[in-house]
Design a protein around this motif. Structure first.
Motif, PDB file in Angstrom:
ATOM      1  N   UNK A 281       0.805  -1.227   0.000  1.00  0.00           N
ATOM      2  CA  UNK A 281       0.000   0.000   0.000  1.00  0.00           C
ATOM      3  C   UNK A 281       0.837   1.275   0.000  1.00  0.00           C
TER       4      UNK A 281
ATOM      5  N   UNK B  81       5.761  -2.288  11.766  1.00  0.00           N
ATOM      6  CA  UNK B  81       5.750  -2.523  13.205  1.00  0.00           C
ATOM      7  C   UNK B  81       4.334  -2.327  13.744  1.00  0.00           C
ATOM      8  N   UNK B  82       4.076  -2.865  14.909  1.00  0.00           N
ATOM      9  CA  UNK B  82       2.800  -2.734  15.592  1.00  0.00           C
ATOM     10  C   UNK B  82       1.642  -3.126  14.676  1.00  0.00           C
ATOM     11  N   UNK B  83       1.872  -4.116  13.874  1.00  0.00           N
ATOM     12  CA  UNK B  83       0.881  -4.482  12.874  1.00  0.00           C
ATOM     13  C   UNK B  83       0.852  -5.992  12.792  1.00  0.00           C
ATOM     14  N   UNK B  84      -0.296  -6.586  13.072  1.00  0.00           N
ATOM     15  CA  UNK B  84      -0.367  -8.047  13.120  1.00  0.00           C
ATOM     16  C   UNK B  84      -0.079  -8.672  11.765  1.00  0.00           C
ATOM     17  N   UNK B  85      -0.256  -7.875  10.699  1.00  0.00           N
ATOM     18  CA  UNK B  85       0.000  -8.416   9.375  1.00  0.00           C
ATOM     19  C   UNK B  85       1.495  -8.535   9.071  1.00  0.00           C
TER      20      UNK B  85
ATOM     21  N   UNK C 160      -2.140   6.910  11.247  1.00  0.00           N
ATOM     22  CA  UNK C 160      -1.194   6.210  10.381  1.00  0.00           C
ATOM     23  C   UNK C 160      -1.664   6.342   8.934  1.00  0.00           C
TER      24      UNK C 160
ATOM     25  N   UNK D 104     -10.866  -4.328   7.551  1.00  0.00           N
ATOM     26  CA  UNK D 104     -10.424  -5.451   8.383  1.00  0.00           C
ATOM     27  C   UNK D 104      -9.126  -6.041   7.849  1.00  0.00           C
ATOM     28  N   UNK D 105      -9.031  -6.088   6.517  1.00  0.00           N
ATOM     29  CA  UNK D 105      -7.820  -6.640   5.909  1.00  0.00           C
ATOM     30  C   UNK D 105      -6.593  -5.832   6.297  1.00  0.00           C
ATOM     31  N   UNK D 106      -6.732  -4.502   6.319  1.00  0.00           N
ATOM     32  CA  UNK D 106      -5.559  -3.671   6.575  1.00  0.00           C
ATOM     33  C   UNK D 106      -5.416  -3.310   8.042  1.00  0.00           C
ATOM     34  N   UNK D 107      -6.355  -3.691   8.853  1.00  0.00           N
ATOM     35  CA  UNK D 107      -6.276  -3.314  10.267  1.00  0.00           C
ATOM     36  C   UNK D 107      -5.036  -3.936  10.900  1.00  0.00           C
ATOM     37  N   UNK D 108      -4.188  -3.121  11.522  1.00  0.00           N
ATOM     38  CA  UNK D 108      -2.964  -3.664  12.104  1.00  0.00           C
ATOM     39  C   UNK D 108      -3.209  -4.439  13.403  1.00  0.00           C
ATOM     40  N   UNK D 109      -4.377  -4.251  13.956  1.00  0.00           N
ATOM     41  CA  UNK D 109      -4.696  -4.995  15.163  1.00  0.00           C
ATOM     42  C   UNK D 109      -5.788  -6.006  14.816  1.00  0.00           C
TER      43      UNK D 109
END
Lengths: 600, 328, 574, 376, 143
Positions: free
Chosen positions: A340, A400-404, A465, D75-80
């Motif tokens: 992105x 960072x700080x991103x579950x992905x 962000x 939801x796809x891009x949500x970091x949490x």
């Protein structure tokens, strides 16, 4: 002496923490063997509320509770409360925390038993679990020549002890050497680092092994035998005078690693002008001679006879050491993974390490900020001929700080981003700078003050962000939400800097296997104890320093470098080194706690 | 070697001149008492306005370097002083700045706190005993029918001798102690090895405290400075420790600590020791160090009790100091 | 003395200097000065080739004095001194002119900057003419170490040194070891028991044959110098114990901020507004209760109390965010249905496992509310009778942009860590400096975070700035490393540029004696002159300016050198 | 005026969907990623914030959840693990229950028993009607076939009675829906208080309602166009079927077997295809749980899919059986069809998921009104 | 030519000089009129140095040390303050404007304050005009 009779044990397991769970039935059976254990419950035996626990305390006349499991601390307050209500000492709730001792899988059941036994008999595990000792070879191996490794090597060498400093690249200095300035004092990184590098070179107790890699580690604490791969430098370090004639004549080019690919270097090169050792080396991958057997331009140019040997081969060297310090550092998050943001697609989306080089006076633009533009051949390069950006956006928490990507916080990005803002305004006073952040983590000494100062300098620091970056004509369109204003941000900027997070070095997994040190969730080396021994490991004689243990800034890495060195010097002074903690037989620990305990 | 034993040598030619001086220095020569006879035996005074009649022209006519030793006392205040200093420099082999005034400006040097204009106004108009309604001032040249009358030009500044001519040696003191003069004179007459040009002679290297008999400790902390009349001097303790500013530590020895012996603090006529390039600065620094207070207001209050630091620390040396004079 | 032959080297520092200073012009101008044998310029003087250049010239041109005009001497003076020493010149016959930090980087007019650079180099030339060779000296090191402060940093440092077989004297002001940490219930982010963690450490420290612990003891004066310190300890009964040691570790820690200074929070007025330390104590009792003995239905945790606000302390206290999240776990365990509000400014979960811990905490059914810690603090007021809570917090919530009120029965203030008031005693005793926030100043904020400018004195843990347990422990060990290395080495170098009394000039007035902060000057009653102990002397030069006779010479900063420097610096002035 | 936060609203909200929205740490990515979020009507983050803080009044007056078509980009891009898309979905359920004055909606959403119980009740009622009530009025099953060989449906389910029943049901449902929409209008435009919208604007912007209903242009802005297409087929099929059944039932429910190219049959086939296509996408999606928008399914989601699918399948069966002259099969299919259709329309349309077909276009309309609103 | 004042500054090594370095590393710009002399401690400053600087033509003299209580050598800065106060009284007597001699506390972290100080002092010197000390001594009748 405290009454440790009538102990109740509660097993608590949270499956999300320990996927490959321990066998709790086996542990319960084991615990049953201790006389002072009155009763054992499992976490799913009854609802965990205070009435229930209170009832158990009262009906079994429990004086002491042990909560055993992963993260048992999350229940402690509940049990303490129940104890307090029951009129007992709330401090008699003892945690047998398996994860705090790095126990994550079935195979560690013996250690789990030991920890449980210690909790049952009220003996601190650290007191009971005494590893065997071995005599120690006073030589030390430091793996990694970044700031943490340099610091550790110097500390040890200053006590007149031999240190082998093994560095994978052609120079020591690590990532710090590539930085322009350091936050928050804005000291020039090279200015404060190069004296240390020179010191390493000058210290007679340090054997610098640059362009080398650790290949194999045998033996145990105190007496390691380490096989080191000496990569063919193809230039004789002792005779090279560093004149650079060879490099001038070399026809082959490759992207400069030191400049994060923002410039080209020759196939024969020194990583950067202040490199230590200040000697040339040949990159076999780009060398024309090595590819097709013809060229030798460097040999023709070299004023020193026989200095360059293009046919040199890699060699193995074996060294004997007593202690090892691992300081292998980090690598930046690969921004291409976050599509992105268009890194790698849009030429003026840069990552922070590239931008450090742009800011650096020794970088491709001489420290001036210019666009990446196309040269006549169509290559995208940095030079001083192109325009200067007027609007620059800095995006925090990239990767960072991103579950992905990575869940953890990389600890340094907020501050270096603020530093970027300052340096941009210093070089382009008319420029507009935007920082997009989530939480501003300016936690260190003088950091908050620095943050305040940057705010005063007129940088737009925006909470929110960036969601995506798109190229729109010549501009880059930042899209995000301004959280505090509750507005959509659609900001056209000229350049985007991605404040990328830190990731474990590429060799971490390989080294982890070689050293027998596990890595934690984020891939960082696992320390012996989070609080009290962040530089130690389960392996005796192996210490961690710097970012290989987890992201950290320079002072923290330096402190760890010294701290790791402390343990090494201590071992040398004692003449003895502790062997692996996780190899202490359960029987030995049981023996010791029985000796120490008041009951049998 | 006593002076009287060396009379056989060819006699030296001696000149003693006074610039802006009180005459005390000349008297100090006479204060050698019977030793004066020895001096005269060893040297012929060829020019000594206080004692013998000789015109400036006669001196000018002397061949260059014909005078062996000139003792120049007094500061340079006017064009006459300057001219004579230049003449004597030319005629003399050794030119000695004799006494505090020639050395550093001395008491007349205190006039550097004022401008020429201020001095004239005071002297010719404002002083209580003056009656000068037309406000007539001296002028260097004045045409009268008989011709042109000239008097020396009054300079704006008082200058030490070395500001107008090269000086070979300095003998400090107000006046210099006669014993010191004899010592120097003897050395010259006997042809002993002379110290390097520019040296202060006739004084000690160490400062006065070294000879001072008062009791000194390291307890030099002062909450208030006193002038002598404000305290009861115990006649034993170091003046500084009693809060009285004594220039002794920063003043060359050689006088025999006469003032302190007489229960009066040293006023610094012997000038600064060799290592100091400004006569008052070192003392100021030392006195500043003794102030026993940390808060700015308290420090100010203590400094208040030092009434006239410039006059105190530069009593004998203002023109020879780094600043030299008060700015107008 | 031989005729001075000076070599002048002007550094470009890449473009750092060359951009603003005409390096060529400086070189040419300085080359004209008397005694200057050669003047050169080079891209990076500090690089190996740059240093080689100097060494080669010294030999080739028989130089006996060297000047490098480059960055601040604070950065590279040592580098170049070592270089000239290699070429056989006494390192003190070298002088640096700072034409980067104090010239090229701060000026915008190239002509002016160049003129200034010339002035500075001329000054250096004039100064170096009077430089004298000085001798490096070293002293032996007493293998014992004094550790001040029995908190976790002090204890860990003590253990590391003691385990290496070296003696440690550990002194603690209070009547117990363990500092703040021993009072904590759990530690973040693994929620391990702090007391269990401290137990083995305390046992080891107390029983270690190499550690001597002095409780209820304070330090007032330390004499001596690196390798050879001395102090007389006074305990509460005022009994004196004389100790000798070679190094000092200060681990005096910090104390919690007193929130009654913040009116908005009504600390002291509302009994159920408590500090984080008080809450830790409450956790120790096992019961979370309001002052009326009830279980609170609503608990608010306010972050940054006394931190990140210029009115109180501008700095971030580094640990409170995580401690607050830890409290959430503890409250939730004991009070499953209590409402918890985290009132925060920025969530600073930066350490290893911290962000993960934060994410885990969010699932504990709490309400995060963001406030502006600088402009408008939340205000706590008494609730109305109709409210079903004790107190109300009124605040501007930043993430929603709404003014809100929060019902609470208990408020936990996450108080800042600030310096002890009486820290200055220790500061003066051991000779370290304090920064504006009253933290001890390290030698270098990046590369030397535990050493101080006083040799043999180290600072570890929170007295250097707020930090959490692992960071404190890392510092403690780092200091131990440094000390063990010096003990192993056996000797340490001492100050070279000391003061010296010229006996021929000293009149014995004794003005200098009380001036010396290190009691390095004493009076020789026989010779009647003052004498400087050059091991104690740290070279500040105050005695030199106090001496009314000019008998005290401050080596490398003599009157003559400085006065010539002044002349030089003004020689080109307009 | 300060607003009291309500941490306990959480306990209510939880019942409408996935549990924990505290994971959101307000980076704003979701809002920025959302193609439908626009100035003044930002979501999901702002709405998540209201949920986190338990601000009931603010939530109730929110129109934004209806603007979300759940493409799942957020939801796809949500970091949490905040799952903003699903939170919007949950919020829509909550809002539906808040608009509904009967309280049934809340019951249905928060209690499976209630919802299934009601469905079963109506289903039983329908079955009883066909088996007991209608026969008692003389309507009989007959195996007799029409000339074309089709089943005589009308003899079993007399068209005039069914039509009357149809209209009754339509009126009940419509009045419930309309009253709820009025409540929605009241909460969003009227009660929210700060602005005033002129009547002229109300009239001028009314076309949006129809346009949005028919085309769902907002939905098409989502990046996943396929989903819009499948949903549009489903929606258009449903609408056609709805109109045909309610308004033109006598034309539609015939005993005649019309030629295949007849409009009646074409419309029927189209509607069936549209419905089946849309349903298939949704069912496969929810079953596979790969796509974020289908990852979390509330009971009401599955129930709805089940009922609609059953309706379509039984409808198809009626058609097949009828034209093939399989009388009893036709009747059973018919009863089954009605047994799912009636409760679906009575429960899903006004009280549950199906109500969005009304709320969404109105939400767009209200949004537009809000844009033209002048502050009071 | 316009008057361009010269300021001689004596900076202690630990605080002020470091602060001035910080101004540099932070790239804070200030007037180029200042000439810095490094000493170890402000307590080393002898009035002679100040007078010498004036004599050599300095229009202003600036002394910077650590903040009270922060002296690296414990209290050298207090000693400096006492001497400074006395010296100021002296120079006032000598007809020199008090503003020409300033003492300021600059900590190692106060790069910004230092740059502002230099700019302010330069401004003050511009208002005061050139110092007459050097010219007053260069009278024509001196040899």
């Amino acid at each position: 002496m405290k009454n440790i009779e009538q102990t109740g044990i509660f097993f608590y397991n949270s499956p999300e923490l320990i996927p490959d769970s321990l066998d709790y039935t086996e542990l319960a059976t084991y615990a049953q063997g201790y006389k002072n254990v009155s009763k054992i419950w499992n976490y799913n035996d009854f609802p965990w509320n205070e009435e229930n626990i209170l009832k158990k305390i009262e009906s079994y006349h429990l004086e002491r509770l042990v909560i055993a499991g992963a993260l048992p601390g999350s229940l402690k307050t509940l049990f303490s409360k129940a104890m307090a209500i029951a009129g007992k000492d709330p401090q008699d709730v003892i945690l047998a925390s398996f994860n705090a001792y790095g126990i994550y899988s079935k195979k560690d059941i013996e250690r789990a038993k030991a920890i449980l036994a210690c909790a049952i008999l009220d003996i601190p595990y650290e007191i009971a679990a005494l590893p065997d000792e071995a005599s120690v070879n006073p030589a030390t191996l430091v793996i990694g020549g970044g700031i943490a490794g340099i610091q550790a090597a110097l500390e040890i060498a200053n006590g007149n002890n031999l240190v082998y400093l093994v560095e994978k690249t052609g120079t020591i200095g690590g990532k710090m050497a590539t930085f322009d300035k350091t936050f928050p004092t804005l000291d020039c990184a090279a200015c404060i680092l190069t004296p240390k590098m020179v010191e390493v070179n000058q210290n007679t107790h340090i054997k610098l092994m640059s362009y080398c890699e650790v290949k194999e580690i045998n033996g145990q604490a105190g007496n390691f035998s380490v096989k080191i791969l000496k990569k063919a430098r193809k230039v004789n370090v002792s005779t090279c005078i560093g004149c650079g004639t060879c490099s001038e004549k070399c026809p082959a080019q490759a992207p400069s690693e030191f400049d994060s690919g923002t410039t080209m270097r020759k196939a024969i090169y020194i990583p950067f002008p202040q490199a230590v050792p200040n000697k040339y080396l040949i990159d076999a991958e780009s060398c024309i001679y090595i590819k097709n057997g013809k060229c030798k331009a460097c040999i023709k140019a070299c004023p020193v006879p026989d200095c360059i040997n293009l046919d040199e081969k890699d060699q193995d060297v074996t060294i004997e050491v007593g202690n090892i310090i691992v300081a292998t550092g980090y690598q930046p998050f690969d921004s291409k993974r976050m599509e992105q943001y268009g890194y790698g697609k849009y030429p003026n989306v840069l990552n922070s390490l590239e931008f450090e080089r742009i800011l650096n006076a020794s970088g491709p633009t001489g420290g001036n900020i210019h666009f990446r533009s196309q040269d006549k051949k169509g290559n995208w390069i940095f030079n001083t001929e192109s325009e200067k950006p007027e609007r620059i956006a800095i995006i925090h928490c990239v990767g960072s700080r991103d579950k992905n990507y990575n869940k953890y916080c990389s600890r340094v990005c907020c501050m270096y981003s603020l530093k970027f803002s300052h340096l941009i305004l210093d070089k382009l006073p008319e420029a507009e700078v935007f920082e997009y952040f989530i939480d501003m983590r300016s936690f260190g000494k003088g950091y908050e003050e620095f943050y305040e100062r940057i705010k005063e300098e007129g940088v737009s620091i925006i909470r929110g962000k960036t969601a995506k970056v798109e190229q729109k004509n010549d501009k880059l369109l930042i899209r995000g939400e301004d959280i505090l204003k509750a507005e959509i941000i659609e900001n056209e900027v000229d350049m985007v800097i991605l404040s990328v997070g830190l990731e474990p070095g590429e060799d971490t997994a390989k080294l982890s296997a070689m050293l027998g040190i596990p890595v934690s969730e984020g891939g960082w080396f696992e320390e012996a104890n989070y609080n009290t021994d962040a530089t130690g490991t389960f392996r005796g004689g192996i210490m961690l320093a710097g970012t290989c243990q987890g992201p950290k800034d320079i002072p923290d890495a330096v402190a760890q470098g010294s701290a790791a060195a402390a343990r090494v010097i201590r071992n040398i002074l004692r003449g003895k080194v502790n062997l692996d903690i996780d190899k202490i037989p359960l029987r030995a620990i049981e023996q010791r706690i029985k000796e120490l305990s008041t009951i049998q | 070697m006593p002076l009287d034993t060396i009379t056989s040598k060819p006699k030296l030619k001696l000149a003693i001149y006074w610039g802006a001086a009180c005459g005390g220095c000349c008297v100090s020569v006479l204060d050698t008492h019977e030793k004066l006879l020895d001096i005269v035996a060893a040297a012929d005074p060829v020019f000594w306005p206080i004692a013998m009649d000789i015109k400036y022209k006669d001196v000018e006519d002397m061949p260059d370097q014909s005078i062996d030793l000139t003792l120049f006392n007094g500061a340079v205040r006017n064009s006459e002083n300057k001219r004579m200093a230049q003449v004597l420099r030319k005629k003399s082999k050794i030119l000695v700045a004799y006494g505090a005034c020639a050395y550093m400006g001395g008491i007349p040097g205190l006039a550097n706190f004022f401008t020429k204009e201020e001095i004239f106004r005071r002297a010719y108009e404002e002083s209580e005993s003056t009656l000068n309604p037309e406000k007539i001032r001296p002028v260097p040249e004045y045409e009268v029918p008989e011709g042109k009358l000239e008097i020396p030009v009054f300079f704006n500044d008082v200058l030490p001798l070395n500001k107008v001519v090269d000086v070979d040696y300095y003998i400090p003191g107000c006046p210099p102690q006669s014993e010191r003069l004899i010592e120097v004179f003897t050395a010259i007459v006997t042809g002993a090895a002379l110290p390097p040009k520019g040296s202060v002679v006739g004084a000690l290297e160490k400062t006065n405290c070294d000879e001072c008999k008062r009791k000194k400790t390291d307890n030099k902390k002062v909450k208030k400075f006193y002038r002598l009349w404000e305290i009861q001097d115990d006649k034993e303790t170091c003046f500084l420790e009693q809060g009285v500013i004594c220039m002794g530590p920063a003043t060359r020895g050689g006088c025999g600590v006469r003032c302190v012996e007489g229960n009066s603090p040293c006023r610094g006529c012997y000038g600064p020791p060799a290592a100091c390039s400004d006569p008052g600065a070192k003392m100021m620094s030392a006195i500043g160090t003794m102030i026993d207070a940390d808060k700015p207001e308290e420090i100010d209050e203590i400094i208040e009790s030092i009434v006239d630091p410039a006059g105190l620390f530069y009593r004998f040396s203002l023109p020879g100091s780094i600043l030299g004079r008060k700015l107008s | 003395m031989e005729e001075p032959r000076i070599g002048v080297y002007v550094c470009w520092c890449g473009t750092n200097i060359a951009k603003m200073v005409d390096v060529e012009a400086v070189t040419t101008e300085v080359g004209k000065l008397p005694n200057v044998v050669l003047a050169k310029n080079y891209k990076y003087m500090c690089s190996d080739p740059g240093q080689e250049l100097i060494i080669k010239d010294i030999k080739g041109h028989n130089l006996n004095r060297v000047i490098v005009a480059a960055c601040s001497p604070r950065i590279h003076e040592l580098t170049f001194r070592n270089a000239v020493e290699k070429a056989g010149i006494n390192p003190y016959l070298f002088e640096m002119a700072n034409i980067r930090e104090q010239d090229s980087w701060v000026h915008t007019d190239r002509t002016e900057a160049t003129t200034k650079a010339i002035d500075l180099v001329i000054a250096a030339v004039r100064r170096v003419l009077y430089h004298e060779p000085l001798e490096k000296r070293s002293v032996s090191v007493d293998p014992a170490t004094l550790v001040i402060g029995g908190g976790i940093s002090g204890m860990m440092a003590s253990l590391e040194i003691a385990n290496a077989g070296k003696k440690v004297y550990l002194i603690e002001k209070t009547d117990h070891l363990g500092g703040h940490v021993v009072k904590f219930d759990l530690t973040f982010p693994h929620l391990s028991s702090a007391k269990q963690m401290m137990r083995p450490i305390l046992q080891r420290v107390e029983n270690h044959p190499n550690i001597e612990v002095f409780l209820q003891t304070e330090i007032h004066e330390v004499t001596g110098y690196v390798g050879n310190f001395k102090t007389t300890l006074r305990n509460k009964d005022n009994e004196g114990t004389e100790l000798k040691f070679g190094n000092i570790i200060a681990a005096v820690g910090l104390k919690p901020f007193d929130p009654s200074k913040i009116e908005e929070y009504g600390y002291g007025k509302f009994p159920d507004v408590i500090t984080s330390m008080e809450f830790e104590d409450m956790l120790g009792t096992g019961k979370i209760l309001t002052k009326y003995g009830k279980e609170p239905r609503n608990i608010a945790i306010i972050h940054c109390v006394g931190s990140r606000n210029k009115k109180y302390h501008e700095y971030c206290s580094r640990t409170c965010c995580m401690a607050a999240l830890k409290f959430v776990h503890q409250i939730r365990a004991a009070l499953p249905s209590t409402n918890i509000f985290e009132i925060y400014a920025d969530m600073r979960a930066y350490g290893k496992g911290h962000e993960e811990f934060y994410a885990m905490t969010t699932h504990k059914q709490i309400m995060f509310l963001m406030y502006d810690q600088q402009e408008r603090l939340p205000v706590i007021r008494q609730a109305n009778r109709s409210d079903d809570c004790n107190m109300i917090i009124e605040m501007d919530e930043k993430l929603s942009g709404l003014p809100i009120e929060v019902p609470v029965d208990m408020v936990i203030l996450m108080v800042n860590m600030e310096a002890h008031e009486n820290v200055k005693d220790v500061v003066h005793a051991i000779g370290v400096s304090l920064c504006g926030n009253q933290f001890f100043i390290e030698k270098h904020p990046k590369l030397d975070p535990v050493a101080t400018t006083t040799a043999g004195v180290y600072i570890v843990g929170t007295c250097q700035g707020p930090k959490d347990i692992p960071d404190s422990v890392a510092q403690a060990r780092a200091a131990a490393a440094r000390i063990l290395a010096t003990i192993e080495g056996g000797t340490v170098p001492v100050e070279v540029t000391t003061s010296f009394v010229n006996e021929k000039l000293c009149c014995g007035c004794q003005t200098c004696i009380s001036v010396c902060p290190y009691s390095a000057i004493s009076f020789n009653e026989i010779k009647k002159v003052s004498e400087v102990n050059e091991v104690l002397c740290k070279g500040c030069g105050t005695c030199g300016s106090a001496c009314p006779t000019g008998a005290i010479k401050c080596k490398h900063f003599t009157d003559l050198q400085i006065l010539s420097e002044i002349e030089g610096i003004m020689s080109m002035s307009y | 005026m300060s607003i009291r936060v309500n941490p306990e609203l959480r306990n209510q909200l939880i019942q409408y969907g996935i549990g924990d929205w505290n994971a959101c740490y307000h980076c704003g990515t979701c809002t920025a990623m959302c193609p439908l979020s626009e100035e003044g009507f930002l979501f999901p983050r702002k709405k998540i914030r209201l949920m986190q803080m338990g601000l009931e009044a603010q939530l109730e007056s929110s129109v934004e959840p209806w603007l979300c078509y759940y493409c799942g980009d957020c939801t796809k891009t949500c970091p949490r693990d905040a799952n903003p898309g699903e939170l919007m979905m949950s919020l829509r359920r909550y809002l539906t229950s808040r608009y509904d004055w009967t309280g049934l909606s809340k019951k249905f959403y928060t209690s499976e028993t209630w919802e299934i119980g009601f469905i079963l009740f109506f289903a039983v009622m329908v079955v009883l009607s066909f088996l007991v009530i209608l026969p008692s009025f003389g309507f009989r099953f007959t195996t007799e076939l029409t000339a074309q060989g089709g089943v005589k449906v009308n003899s079993f389910a007399p068209i005039h009675i069914v039509e009357k029943f149809d209209w009754t049901m339509a009126i009940i449902v419509a009045s419930l829906l309309i009253s709820n929409i009025l409540r929605m209008y009241y909460k969003i435009i009227w009660k929210s208080g700060q602005e005033k919208v002129s009547l002229f604007v109300h009239i001028r912007e009314f076309w949006l309602l129809i346009f949005n209903f028919a085309v769902q242009p907002k939905f098409s802005k989502c990046d996943d166009k396929n989903y819009w297409i499948s949903h549009w087929f489903l929606m258009s099929g449903y609408t056609i079927m709805f109109i045909v059944i309610v308004v033109y039932l006598p034309w539609f429910q015939t005993e005649k077997i019309l030629p295949i190219y007849n409009l009646q049959r074409l419309l029927g086939y189209y509607a069936t295809f549209g419905l089946l296509f849309g349903l298939l996408v949704a069912i496969i999606g929810r079953a596979r749980r790969e796509d974020v928008k289908f990852r979390f399914s509330h009971v009401s989601d599955w129930l709805f899919l089940f009922m609609l699918t059953s309706t379509v399948v039984t409808g198809i069966l009626i058609h097949i059986f009828r034209i093939n002259g399989m009388a009893y099969a036709t009747y059973i299919a018919y009863i089954a069809h009605m047994a799912v259709l009636v409760p679906m329309i009575l429960i899903e349309v006004p009280f549950s998921k199906w109500s969005h077909l009304a709320y969404r276009p109105f939400a767009v309309y209200f949004t537009q009104l809000k844009k033209y609103a002048i502050p009071r | 030519m316009n008057f361009r004042p010269t300021i001689v500054a004596f900076l202690c090594n630990w605080c002020a000089y470091t602060g001035a370095d910080l101004a540099g590393t932070s790239r804070l710009k200030y007037a180029p009129n200042i000439r810095i002399i490094r000493i170890m401690c402000s307590g080393r400053i002898d009035p002679t140095f100040v007078l010498k600087a004036f004599q050599q033509g300095a229009d202003g003299v600036l002394i910077c040390g650590c903040h009270p209580g922060d002296c690296h050598y414990q209290e050298g800065n207090y000693k400096c303050l006492r001497r400074f106060k006395l010296l100021q009284k002296y120079i006032a007597q000598m007809g020199i404007e008090k503003e020409r001699l300033q003492l300021e506390w600059i900590s190692a972290s106060e790069g910004k304050q230092f740059s502002e100080l230099v700019n302010n002092m330069t401004k003050t010197m511009l208002t005061l005009g050139p110092s007459k000390i050097k010219s007053s001594l260069e009278v024509e009748y001196i040899k």
